[in-house]
Design a protein around this motif. Sequence first.
Motif, PDB file in Angstrom:
ATOM      1  N   ARG A 127     -49.166 -91.936  -2.607  1.00 51.41           N
ATOM      2  CA  ARG A 127     -48.592 -93.196  -3.074  1.00 51.41           C
ATOM      3  C   ARG A 127     -47.967 -93.007  -4.445  1.00 51.41           C
ATOM      4  NH1 ARG A 127     -49.868 -97.268  -6.646  1.00 51.41           N
ATOM      5  NH2 ARG A 127     -51.672 -96.034  -7.340  1.00 51.41           N
ATOM      6  N   LYS A 128     -48.719 -92.317  -5.315  1.00 51.09           N
ATOM      7  CA  LYS A 128     -48.234 -92.014  -6.656  1.00 51.09           C
ATOM      8  C   LYS A 128     -48.841 -90.703  -7.107  1.00 51.09           C
ATOM      9  CE  LYS A 128     -47.335 -94.155 -11.144  1.00 51.09           C
ATOM     10  NZ  LYS A 128     -47.436 -95.392 -11.954  1.00 51.09           N
ATOM     11  N   LEU A 143     -41.462 -80.752 -16.723  1.00 47.40           N
ATOM     12  CA  LEU A 143     -40.415 -80.324 -15.805  1.00 47.40           C
ATOM     13  C   LEU A 143     -40.691 -80.824 -14.393  1.00 47.40           C
ATOM     14  CD1 LEU A 143     -37.864 -78.716 -15.169  1.00 47.40           C
ATOM     15  CD2 LEU A 143     -39.305 -76.694 -14.874  1.00 47.40           C
ATOM     16  N   LEU A 144     -41.957 -80.732 -13.938  1.00 50.10           N
ATOM     17  CA  LEU A 144     -42.305 -81.201 -12.601  1.00 50.10           C
ATOM     18  C   LEU A 144     -42.078 -82.708 -12.491  1.00 50.10           C
ATOM     19  CD1 LEU A 144     -43.399 -80.489  -9.819  1.00 50.10           C
ATOM     20  CD2 LEU A 144     -45.718 -80.855 -10.712  1.00 50.10           C
ATOM     21  N   GLU A 145     -42.442 -83.441 -13.523  1.00 56.09           N
ATOM     22  CA  GLU A 145     -42.197 -84.888 -13.520  1.00 56.09           C
ATOM     23  C   GLU A 145     -40.706 -85.179 -13.355  1.00 56.09           C
ATOM     24  OE1 GLU A 145     -42.911 -88.814 -16.379  1.00 56.09           O
ATOM     25  OE2 GLU A 145     -42.859 -86.801 -17.250  1.00 56.09           O
ATOM     26  N   TYR A 146     -39.882 -84.493 -14.091  1.00 57.77           N
ATOM     27  CA  TYR A 146     -38.434 -84.684 -14.023  1.00 57.77           C
ATOM     28  C   TYR A 146     -37.908 -84.398 -12.627  1.00 57.77           C
ATOM     29  CZ  TYR A 146     -33.478 -83.583 -14.731  1.00 57.77           C
ATOM     30  OH  TYR A 146     -32.110 -83.529 -14.625  1.00 57.77           O
ATOM     31  N   ARG A 147     -38.324 -83.285 -12.040  1.00 56.89           N
ATOM     32  CA  ARG A 147     -37.853 -82.916 -10.708  1.00 56.89           C
ATOM     33  C   ARG A 147     -38.298 -83.928  -9.649  1.00 56.89           C
ATOM     34  NH1 ARG A 147     -33.839 -79.661 -12.127  1.00 56.89           N
ATOM     35  NH2 ARG A 147     -34.465 -77.526 -12.687  1.00 56.89           N
ATOM     36  N   LEU A 148     -39.537 -84.371  -9.725  1.00 55.31           N
ATOM     37  CA  LEU A 148     -40.046 -85.285  -8.700  1.00 55.31           C
ATOM     38  C   LEU A 148     -39.420 -86.670  -8.808  1.00 55.31           C
ATOM     39  CD1 LEU A 148     -43.831 -84.339  -8.494  1.00 55.31           C
ATOM     40  CD2 LEU A 148     -41.873 -83.364  -7.292  1.00 55.31           C
ATOM     41  N   ARG A 149     -39.178 -87.115 -10.029  1.00 55.36           N
ATOM     42  CA  ARG A 149     -38.518 -88.415 -10.206  1.00 55.36           C
ATOM     43  C   ARG A 149     -37.127 -88.392  -9.583  1.00 55.36           C
ATOM     44  NH1 ARG A 149     -40.954 -92.126 -13.272  1.00 55.36           N
ATOM     45  NH2 ARG A 149     -42.453 -91.465 -14.863  1.00 55.36           N
ATOM     46  N   VAL A 155     -44.107 -90.859 -10.094  1.00 55.53           N
ATOM     47  CA  VAL A 155     -44.878 -89.883 -10.869  1.00 55.53           C
ATOM     48  C   VAL A 155     -45.094 -90.394 -12.280  1.00 55.53           C
ATOM     49  CG1 VAL A 155     -42.768 -88.623 -11.457  1.00 55.53           C
ATOM     50  CG2 VAL A 155     -44.970 -87.463 -11.600  1.00 55.53           C
ATOM     51  N   GLU A 156     -46.253 -90.062 -12.850  1.00 52.66           N
ATOM     52  CA  GLU A 156     -46.612 -90.543 -14.193  1.00 52.66           C
ATOM     53  C   GLU A 156     -47.432 -89.487 -14.923  1.00 52.66           C
ATOM     54  OE1 GLU A 156     -49.754 -93.786 -16.053  1.00 52.66           O
ATOM     55  OE2 GLU A 156     -48.611 -94.364 -14.262  1.00 52.66           O
ATOM     56  N   GLN A 157     -47.132 -89.295 -16.195  1.00 54.54           N
ATOM     57  CA  GLN A 157     -47.938 -88.419 -17.041  1.00 54.54           C
ATOM     58  C   GLN A 157     -49.168 -89.182 -17.533  1.00 54.54           C
ATOM     59  OE1 GLN A 157     -47.572 -85.245 -17.943  1.00 54.54           O
ATOM     60  NE2 GLN A 157     -45.470 -84.769 -17.300  1.00 54.54           N
ATOM     61  N   LEU A 158     -50.347 -88.581 -17.387  1.00 51.58           N
ATOM     62  CA  LEU A 158     -51.576 -89.195 -17.886  1.00 51.58           C
ATOM     63  C   LEU A 158     -51.785 -88.848 -19.357  1.00 51.58           C
ATOM     64  CD1 LEU A 158     -54.041 -88.462 -14.951  1.00 51.58           C
ATOM     65  CD2 LEU A 158     -53.150 -90.701 -15.628  1.00 51.58           C
ATOM     66  N   PRO A 159     -52.435 -89.735 -20.123  1.00 47.28           N
ATOM     67  CA  PRO A 159     -52.814 -89.377 -21.497  1.00 47.28           C
ATOM     68  C   PRO A 159     -53.715 -88.139 -21.474  1.00 47.28           C
ATOM     69  CG  PRO A 159     -53.090 -91.730 -21.116  1.00 47.28           C
ATOM     70  CD  PRO A 159     -52.821 -91.112 -19.784  1.00 47.28           C
ATOM     71  N   ALA A 245     -40.813 -74.413  -7.488  1.00 45.05           N
ATOM     72  CA  ALA A 245     -40.925 -74.155  -6.050  1.00 45.05           C
ATOM     73  C   ALA A 245     -41.508 -75.358  -5.320  1.00 45.05           C
ATOM     74  CB  ALA A 245     -41.781 -72.917  -5.807  1.00 45.05           C
ATOM     75  N   LEU A 246     -42.477 -76.036  -5.937  1.00 40.59           N
ATOM     76  CA  LEU A 246     -43.047 -77.245  -5.339  1.00 40.59           C
ATOM     77  C   LEU A 246     -41.975 -78.305  -5.150  1.00 40.59           C
ATOM     78  CD1 LEU A 246     -46.498 -77.826  -7.118  1.00 40.59           C
ATOM     79  CD2 LEU A 246     -46.105 -77.366  -4.691  1.00 40.59           C
ATOM     80  N   SER A 247     -41.150 -78.515  -6.185  1.00 37.83           N
ATOM     81  CA  SER A 247     -40.117 -79.553  -6.086  1.00 37.83           C
ATOM     82  C   SER A 247     -39.084 -79.193  -5.023  1.00 37.83           C
ATOM     83  CB  SER A 247     -39.445 -79.765  -7.451  1.00 37.83           C
ATOM     84  OG  SER A 247     -38.665 -78.646  -7.828  1.00 37.83           O
ATOM     85  N   LEU A 248     -38.749 -77.903  -4.902  1.00 37.72           N
ATOM     86  CA  LEU A 248     -37.798 -77.475  -3.875  1.00 37.72           C
ATOM     87  C   LEU A 248     -38.380 -77.656  -2.470  1.00 37.72           C
ATOM     88  CD1 LEU A 248     -36.344 -74.234  -5.495  1.00 37.72           C
ATOM     89  CD2 LEU A 248     -35.100 -76.354  -5.033  1.00 37.72           C
TER      90      LEU A 248
END
Length: 276
Positions: A127-128, A143-149, A155-159, A245-248
């Motif tokens: 879901r998220k 970088l992963l956040e950027y690719r997934l968005r 996607v969200e960065q946690l504190p 690779a995950l994002s691809l």
Amino acid sequence: MNLSFPQMPEKLTSTEQDIVEYIAAHRDEFLCMTIGQLSAALHISEATVSRFARHVGCEDFKHLKRTVVEQTIQRGPVQKLSNTLQAKEGDILAAWLEQQRYNLQKTLDLLDREAFAAAVAALLGARKIFLHARNASRAPAVLLEYRLRRIGLEVEQLPSAGSELAERLAAIGPQDVVVLFGFAKVSQAAGVILDRQQQAGYRTILFTSRVWHGEGPRADIELFVYRGDEKEQHSMSSPISVAEALSLALSAQMGGAALARLDEIQQLKAAYKDRL
């Protein structure tokens, strides 16, 4: 701080004594120096430094530096950087890039393909997606956040820690996935995230450099990434490559949906190019 050498002579010349005193007083700086930099700092010749190294039982200047490293109690960035510089004297760029090729190959050899496929499936069905990283490990996380968005995933960065992290954890549930970047060790905050997963029902994916784990909570899926020798400065090349690779792989699984989101972003940029 006292220094000892493989073959400490009974008597040192005044110049040799100056070298010993300089190293003892500027140990961290010395560990990052070349022989030329040390000779310039002491206003002596490189040959004099080389003779000193042999006089105290070392084969050469590099052996002298290794001897000092072994006596350095500090275990942190200074020592790791100095070890890396010692190992790569000369063409640092070529040596460093060659090291990254080795890191990537070792990651490819040791990363479990089934774990990678499971990570792709978990992210695709989430879901998220929440990302947790600290310090340098934020680089692959951002970088992963950027690719997934860009391909339309939530996607969200946690504190990194503290009460803000607790507040966000309370909102993460069974349909969510948390990706952690732990590498050599799992932080206390990451340990809390792993400990809570059974109660909250979310799934976890851990980027790790460890092939052996002690006691404590484990992630549902672990992705091994090799970052270099433990005594040298660690690289982010492998974690970043696996994140890419995950994002691809996710884009390939999503097919038209991912392409449609990217096309929509491109159209927005073109429509509002004068205002963005």
